[in-house]
Design a protein around this motif. Structure first.
Motif, PDB file in Angstrom:
ATOM      1  N   HIS A  92       1.408   3.896  -2.780  1.00  0.00           N
ATOM      2  CA  HIS A  92       0.435   4.932  -3.146  1.00  0.00           C
ATOM      3  C   HIS A  92       0.741   6.283  -2.478  1.00  0.00           C
ATOM      4  O   HIS A  92       0.977   7.273  -3.184  1.00  0.00           O
TER       5      HIS A  92
ATOM      6  N   ASP B   7      -3.849  12.539  -5.276  1.00  0.00           N
ATOM      7  CA  ASP B   7      -4.381  11.233  -4.852  1.00  0.00           C
ATOM      8  C   ASP B   7      -5.240  10.657  -5.980  1.00  0.00           C
ATOM      9  O   ASP B   7      -5.091   9.508  -6.388  1.00  0.00           O
TER      10      ASP B   7
ATOM     11  N   HIS C 135      -1.929  10.447   4.314  1.00  0.00           N
ATOM     12  CA  HIS C 135      -3.319  10.813   4.007  1.00  0.00           C
ATOM     13  C   HIS C 135      -4.329   9.678   4.141  1.00  0.00           C
ATOM     14  O   HIS C 135      -5.499   9.924   4.371  1.00  0.00           O
ATOM     15  N   ASP C 136      -3.903   8.426   4.011  1.00  0.00           N
ATOM     16  CA  ASP C 136      -4.861   7.319   4.127  1.00  0.00           C
ATOM     17  C   ASP C 136      -4.774   6.588   5.471  1.00  0.00           C
ATOM     18  O   ASP C 136      -5.477   5.605   5.684  1.00  0.00           O
TER      19      ASP C 136
ATOM     20  N   ILE D 129       2.339   9.853  -4.352  1.00  0.00           N
ATOM     21  CA  ILE D 129       1.674  11.159  -4.268  1.00  0.00           C
ATOM     22  C   ILE D 129       2.629  12.209  -3.706  1.00  0.00           C
ATOM     23  O   ILE D 129       2.736  13.321  -4.238  1.00  0.00           O
TER      24      ILE D 129
ATOM     25  N   TYR E  46       0.812  -1.219   0.000  1.00  0.00           N
ATOM     26  CA  TYR E  46       0.000   0.000   0.000  1.00  0.00           C
ATOM     27  C   TYR E  46       0.848   1.273   0.000  1.00  0.00           C
ATOM     28  O   TYR E  46       0.472   2.278  -0.615  1.00  0.00           O
TER      29      TYR E  46
END
Ligand code: MN
Length: 320
Positions: free
Chosen positions: A43, A133, A67-68, A47, A40
Motif C-alpha cells: 500500500h 492514499d 504514512h501509516d 502510493i 501491507y
C-alpha cells in the motif's frame, strides 16, 4: 521508484533516503496484511510510486512510504522524527491527523469538512499524499464490507474528489469519482453502462489513435503548434453533465476532446482549417471565443467534428 528519481536528476542522497524510508516502513509493517491478504507494504509503496509521477519532492515520497507507520505500528512520530528529521515527521503527522476527519453527513457539512481538511493538513503535500492514499484504497475497496464501502465512496465523492479538483489535478478527481460512482449510485451507474456505447476505457483507446493523426496533419500543413493532448470524459462527470441535458446522450459532444495549443492567435485559425479539412464539422457548434471571449475572459476556439468511425470529437484550439 529509484529509477524515476534518477530520471528526473535526483542524486544518491535522495535515493538513499527513499531506500531508508522503504526499509523502515517494511520493518514497521512486518507481518501486517491488507484486507486483500497482500503484505501491507504494498500500500505505501503503491502510493509513493504514484506520487513519483506527480512530484519530485523527496520528503513527500519518503512521507508517503511512512504514512501509516505511526497509526498502525509500534513506531511513533517521535521515532520517525529521530530517524528522518522534522520535515518528514511533520508530513507523516499531518496525514495521520487527516485520518481522523470523517464524513457522514450532508452536502452542507461537506464544504466545512473540505475547509477543515485543508486547515488541518497545513501543508499541501499532506493533502496530496492523502489523496493518493484514498485513490489506492478506492482501487482496492472491494475487500471492504458493503456498509464501509458506501461510507468511504461517499466521502471520496464529497470530500476528496473536490479537493483534487481544487488542487488542479483533474485526472485524480476523475479517477476518484469514477471509482465511487458505482458504489454511491449503483442504479444511475447501471443506466449509464446500458445506454453508453463507448465506455471510458474504449474512449481512451480511441483518443490514443486520434492524436497521431492530428499531429501528422498539423505538421504536414506546416502549422506551428506547441502541444496537443486529448482526454476521454470520465463517467461520473459525464453523468453529471447528462443531468443538465435531460439524460440525452445525443446532446453530449465532448465524450472525446482534443486540445491544440499554438504559439499565436493566427495559428488558431490555421489549425481550425486543418481540422475541418480532416473531418467534417458539425453545423452550429463552431464557437469563436477568441473573437468573442466569454465574460470570465476565456479565449479559445471550439469546434465539434465527425471524427474517425463517425464519432464526435470536440476540439479546443488556443494559444499557450
Ligand atoms: Mn494508507
Amino acid at each position: 521508484m529509484t529509477y524515476k528519481i534518477k530520471k528526473w536528476g535526483g542524486d544518491d542522497e535522495d535515493i538513499k533516503l527513499i531506500e531508508r524510508a522503504f526499509e523502515f516502513a517494511q520493518k514497521a509493517h512486518t507481518g501486517q496484511k491488507r484486507l486483500s491478504g497482500e503484505p501491507y507494504i504494498i500500500h505505501p509503496l503503491a502510493i509513493a510510486e504514484y506520487l513519483a509521477d506527480l512530484t519530485h519532492d523527496i520528503p513527500t515520497l519518503a512521507a508517503a512510504l511512512l504514512h501509516d507507520v505511526s497509526e498502525d505500528t509500534e513506531y511513533t512520530i517521535k521515532d520517525i522524527q529521530k530517524e528522518f528529521g522534522d520535515e518528514i515527521a511533520f508530513l507523516v503527522e499531518g496525514v495521520t491527523k487527516l485520518d481522523k476527519i470523517k464524513y457522514k453527513g450532508t452536502e452542507r457539512a461537506a464544504e466545512n469538512l473540505r475547509k477543515m481538511f485543508l486547515a488541518v493538513a497545513e501543508d499541501i503535500r499532506v493533502v496530496l499524499i492523502k489523496l493518493i492514499d484514498r485513490l489506492h484504497n478506492m482501487q482496492t475497496i472491494e475487500c471492504m464490507g458493503p456498509e464501509k464501502q458506501k461510507r468511504i465512496a461517499l466521502e471520496t465523492l464529497e470530500i476528496y474528489a473536490p479537493l483534487a479538483y481544487r488542487l488542479g489535478i483533474g485526472e485524480i478527481k476523475g479517477q476518484l469519482e469514477d471509482l465511487s460512482f458505482p458504489i454511491v449510485s449503483p442504479n444511475e451507474y447501471e443506466w449509464l453502462t446500458k445506454n453508453l456505447k463507448d465506455h471510458f476505457e474504449e474512449r481512451k483507446k480511441y483518443v490514443g489513435k486520434l492524436l497521431p493523426i492530428v499531429n501528422r496533419e498539423l505538421k504536414l500543413e506546416k502549422i506551428n503548434y506547441v502541444d496537443t493532448h486529448a482526454r476521454a470524459k470520465h463517467s461520473y462527470s459525464l453523468y453529471k453533465k447528462l443531468l443538465k441535458f435531460d439524460m440525452d446522450l445525443n446532446k453530449i459532444f465532448d465524450l472525446v476532446a482534443v486540445r491544440v495549443i499554438v504559439p499565436e492567435i493566427e495559428s488558431c485559425y490555421a489549425a481550425l482549417g486543418v481540422i475541418h479539412k480532416l473531418w467534417r464539422p458539425m453545423p452550429g457548434l463552431i464557437k469563436d471565443y477568441i473573437a468573442l471571449p466569454k465574460p470570465n475572459g476565456y479565449k479559445s476556439i471550439h469546434t465539434t467534428v465527425f471524427g474517425p468511425e463517425g464519432k464526435m470529437i470536440e476540439f479546443q484550439i488556443r494559444t499557450s
